[in-house]
Design a protein around this motif. Structure first.
Motif, PDB file in Angstrom:
ATOM      1  N   ALA A  72       0.780  -1.152  -0.016  1.00 49.99           N
ATOM      2  CA  ALA A  72       0.007   0.110   0.090  1.00 49.99           C
ATOM      3  C   ALA A  72       0.781   1.109   0.111  1.00 49.99           C
ATOM      4  O   ALA A  72       0.576   2.266  -0.692  1.00 49.99           O
ATOM      5  N   TYR A  73       1.927   1.397   0.720  1.00 53.48           N
ATOM      6  CA  TYR A  73       2.812   2.454   0.955  1.00 53.48           C
ATOM      7  C   TYR A  73       3.536   2.492  -0.721  1.00 53.48           C
ATOM      8  O   TYR A  73       3.594   3.812  -0.999  1.00 53.48           O
ATOM      9  N   LEU A  74       3.931   1.418  -1.280  1.00 52.31           N
ATOM     10  CA  LEU A  74       4.282   1.761  -2.684  1.00 52.31           C
ATOM     11  C   LEU A  74       3.537   2.374  -3.635  1.00 52.31           C
ATOM     12  O   LEU A  74       3.850   2.976  -4.714  1.00 52.31           O
ATOM     13  N   ASN A  75       2.057   2.371  -3.282  1.00 47.80           N
ATOM     14  CA  ASN A  75       1.036   2.637  -4.308  1.00 47.80           C
ATOM     15  C   ASN A  75       0.409   4.106  -3.800  1.00 47.80           C
ATOM     16  O   ASN A  75      -0.545   4.304  -4.232  1.00 47.80           O
ATOM     17  N   GLY A  76       0.995   4.724  -2.755  1.00 42.74           N
ATOM     18  CA  GLY A  76       0.345   5.855  -2.396  1.00 42.74           C
ATOM     19  C   GLY A  76      -0.853   5.698  -1.445  1.00 42.74           C
ATOM     20  O   GLY A  76      -1.635   6.774  -1.552  1.00 42.74           O
ATOM     21  N   LEU A  77      -1.189   4.656  -1.120  1.00 42.84           N
ATOM     22  CA  LEU A  77      -2.418   4.529  -0.242  1.00 42.84           C
ATOM     23  C   LEU A  77      -2.036   4.552   1.278  1.00 42.84           C
ATOM     24  O   LEU A  77      -2.093   3.484   1.823  1.00 42.84           O
ATOM     25  N   PHE A  78      -1.893   5.773   1.871  1.00 41.51           N
ATOM     26  CA  PHE A  78      -1.371   5.909   3.140  1.00 41.51           C
ATOM     27  C   PHE A  78      -2.458   5.868   4.040  1.00 41.51           C
ATOM     28  O   PHE A  78      -2.001   5.412   5.211  1.00 41.51           O
ATOM     29  N   GLY A  79      -3.678   5.768   3.910  1.00 43.56           N
ATOM     30  CA  GLY A  79      -4.586   5.321   4.862  1.00 43.56           C
ATOM     31  C   GLY A  79      -4.559   4.082   5.164  1.00 43.56           C
ATOM     32  O   GLY A  79      -4.591   3.448   6.401  1.00 43.56           O
ATOM     33  N   GLU A  80      -4.415   3.024   4.091  1.00 42.83           N
ATOM     34  CA  GLU A  80      -3.981   1.960   4.303  1.00 42.83           C
ATOM     35  C   GLU A  80      -2.923   1.134   5.083  1.00 42.83           C
ATOM     36  O   GLU A  80      -3.065   0.494   5.836  1.00 42.83           O
ATOM     37  N   GLY A 141       0.198  13.389  -2.718  1.00 44.77           N
ATOM     38  CA  GLY A 141       0.394  12.054  -3.404  1.00 44.77           C
ATOM     39  C   GLY A 141      -0.483  10.882  -3.095  1.00 44.77           C
ATOM     40  O   GLY A 141      -0.556   9.907  -3.409  1.00 44.77           O
ATOM     41  N   GLN A 142      -1.561  11.226  -2.021  1.00 44.68           N
ATOM     42  CA  GLN A 142      -2.939  10.456  -1.909  1.00 44.68           C
ATOM     43  C   GLN A 142      -3.527  10.157  -2.987  1.00 44.68           C
ATOM     44  O   GLN A 142      -4.026  10.985  -3.949  1.00 44.68           O
ATOM     45  N   ASN A 143      -4.180   8.917  -3.162  1.00 37.62           N
ATOM     46  CA  ASN A 143      -4.802   8.352  -4.154  1.00 37.62           C
ATOM     47  C   ASN A 143      -6.108   7.961  -3.894  1.00 37.62           C
ATOM     48  O   ASN A 143      -6.122   7.294  -2.769  1.00 37.62           O
ATOM     49  N   SER A 144      -7.132   8.313  -4.324  1.00 39.15           N
ATOM     50  CA  SER A 144      -8.362   8.018  -3.949  1.00 39.15           C
ATOM     51  C   SER A 144      -8.919   8.187  -2.529  1.00 39.15           C
ATOM     52  O   SER A 144      -9.277   7.314  -1.920  1.00 39.15           O
ATOM     53  N   PRO A 145      -8.517   9.372  -1.995  1.00 39.49           N
ATOM     54  CA  PRO A 145      -8.934   9.667  -0.625  1.00 39.49           C
ATOM     55  C   PRO A 145     -10.191   9.089   0.031  1.00 39.49           C
ATOM     56  O   PRO A 145     -10.061   8.712   0.972  1.00 39.49           O
ATOM     57  N   TYR A 146     -11.377   9.477  -0.560  1.00 32.96           N
ATOM     58  CA  TYR A 146     -12.468   8.847  -0.015  1.00 32.96           C
ATOM     59  C   TYR A 146     -12.837   7.414   0.001  1.00 32.96           C
ATOM     60  O   TYR A 146     -13.290   6.977   0.879  1.00 32.96           O
ATOM     61  N   ILE A 186      -8.739   0.976  -9.793  1.00 31.16           N
ATOM     62  CA  ILE A 186      -8.191   2.346 -10.113  1.00 31.16           C
ATOM     63  C   ILE A 186      -6.736   2.392 -10.153  1.00 31.16           C
ATOM     64  O   ILE A 186      -6.066   3.123 -11.136  1.00 31.16           O
ATOM     65  N   ARG A 187      -6.064   1.627  -9.293  1.00 25.89           N
ATOM     66  CA  ARG A 187      -4.715   1.517  -9.082  1.00 25.89           C
ATOM     67  C   ARG A 187      -4.236   0.742 -10.232  1.00 25.89           C
ATOM     68  O   ARG A 187      -3.116   1.112 -10.851  1.00 25.89           O
ATOM     69  N   MET A 188      -4.744  -0.177 -10.778  1.00 24.79           N
ATOM     70  CA  MET A 188      -4.408  -1.001 -11.875  1.00 24.79           C
ATOM     71  C   MET A 188      -4.493   0.122 -13.116  1.00 24.79           C
ATOM     72  O   MET A 188      -3.368  -0.196 -14.139  1.00 24.79           O
ATOM     73  N   LEU A 189      -5.345   0.533 -13.289  1.00 24.26           N
ATOM     74  CA  LEU A 189      -5.723   1.555 -14.482  1.00 24.26           C
ATOM     75  C   LEU A 189      -4.644   2.550 -14.517  1.00 24.26           C
ATOM     76  O   LEU A 189      -4.495   3.204 -15.510  1.00 24.26           O
ATOM     77  N   ASP A 190      -4.137   2.980 -13.308  1.00 23.02           N
ATOM     78  CA  ASP A 190      -3.164   3.993 -13.158  1.00 23.02           C
ATOM     79  C   ASP A 190      -1.641   3.582 -13.307  1.00 23.02           C
ATOM     80  O   ASP A 190      -0.680   4.041 -13.341  1.00 23.02           O
ATOM     81  N   GLY A 191      -1.761   2.037 -13.634  1.00 20.04           N
ATOM     82  CA  GLY A 191      -0.163   1.526 -13.959  1.00 20.04           C
ATOM     83  C   GLY A 191       0.356   0.490 -12.860  1.00 20.04           C
ATOM     84  O   GLY A 191       1.574   0.261 -12.852  1.00 20.04           O
ATOM     85  N   SER A 192      -0.474   0.417 -11.648  1.00 25.88           N
ATOM     86  CA  SER A 192       0.230  -0.296 -10.482  1.00 25.88           C
ATOM     87  C   SER A 192       0.619  -1.761 -10.801  1.00 25.88           C
ATOM     88  O   SER A 192      -0.216  -2.372 -11.551  1.00 25.88           O
ATOM     89  N   PRO A 193       1.843  -2.154 -10.878  1.00 23.67           N
ATOM     90  CA  PRO A 193       2.120  -3.545 -11.056  1.00 23.67           C
ATOM     91  C   PRO A 193       1.620  -4.696 -10.302  1.00 23.67           C
ATOM     92  O   PRO A 193       1.271  -5.795 -10.583  1.00 23.67           O
ATOM     93  N   ASP A 194       1.059  -4.234  -8.950  1.00 26.22           N
ATOM     94  CA  ASP A 194       0.418  -4.959  -8.096  1.00 26.22           C
ATOM     95  C   ASP A 194      -1.269  -5.218  -8.123  1.00 26.22           C
ATOM     96  O   ASP A 194      -1.678  -5.811  -7.355  1.00 26.22           O
ATOM     97  N   GLY A 195      -1.705  -4.295  -9.245  1.00 23.74           N
ATOM     98  CA  GLY A 195      -3.017  -4.217  -9.224  1.00 23.74           C
ATOM     99  C   GLY A 195      -3.699  -5.473  -9.279  1.00 23.74           C
ATOM    100  O   GLY A 195      -4.820  -5.941  -8.594  1.00 23.74           O
TER     101      GLY A 195
END
Length: 224
Positions: A72-80, A141-146, A186-195
């Motif tokens: 989650a850190y690598l993908n900018g999902l800091f809430g996670e 850098g936070q993605n999809s905050p809500y 959403i992360r996969m569509l943005d290019g995340s290799p772990d999506g």
């Protein structure tokens, strides 16, 4: 170890084998890391054992918690990230001892909430998600905050219900897993290799949540 895992029915064996096989195929095709695969596998084991009311869910859950926080850190999902490190790590330990304490003949005793209490839980989930989402939206850098906030709050609430042995945890998990799949799409569509691997993992969690509610509903009726 075999005794600790307990008896597995045909559905559970097939379910575990299917998603483990999918994870292996995707790991090879997408050249994903062995680490990502281990996070997937321990996550699957964790939720299957939770549905069975087995203490080993917290053992596999600890590894999965730490591994997922890193992804989650690598993908900018800091809430996670904050959720897993600051909440799930200690709750894994607390949950293990709470479940160990409330067992009858080696079997976990399961509980049911009244309607008023569950309505309060829903209100907390809605307002908590809105407040946290607003706060996360200010983090660079936070993605999809809500959506991130919603999955975070639902995870916290569901974990509390899980530790307290309420079957309603699985209703929260069903909603949580649906939105977490959306988050990783959403992360996969943005290019995340772990999506893709994370989408498969959380889809497996969704199926297991449905099975978990069915199993715990039966467990509650046996106690009543």
């Amino acid at each position: 170890m075999r005794k600790s895992l307990g008896e597995w029915n045909l559905y559970e064996i097939a379910w575990l084998g299917l998603f483990s096989g999918i994870a292996i195929v995707l790991t090879v095709i997408m050249k994903d890391t062995l680490f990502g695969f281990t996070v997937f596998l321990t996550g699957v084991l964790c939720v299957v054992l939770a549905a069975k009311g087995n203490l080993m869910t917290y053992v596999f859950g600890m590894y999965n918690t730490l591994g997922y926080a890193y992804l989650a850190y690598l993908n900018g999902l800091f809430g996670e990230v904050m959720l897993n490190l600051l909440f799930f790590v200690p709750m894994n330990a607390i949950g293990f001892f709470m479940w160990k304490k409330h067992r009858d003949g080696g079997k976990l005793t399961m509980r049911q909430m009244d309607q008023r209490s569950f309505l309060l839980v829903i209100v907390v989930c809605v307002f908590g998600s809105l407040l946290l989402g607003f706060g996360l939206s200010f983090i660079p850098g936070q993605n999809s905050p809500y959506i991130d906030a919603l999955t975070t709050v639902l995870s916290v609430v569901a974990t509390f219900l899980m530790v307290r042995r309420f079957k309603e945890q699985w209703l929260i998990y069903i909603v949580l897993n649906i939105f977490t799949v959306l988050l990783w799409v959403i992360r996969m569509l943005d290019g995340s290799p772990d999506g893709v691997l994370m989408i498969v993992m959380w889809s497996a969690y969704l199926i297991n949540a449905l099975y978990g509610y069915y199993t715990w509903n039966k467990g509650v009726k046996e106690v009543m």
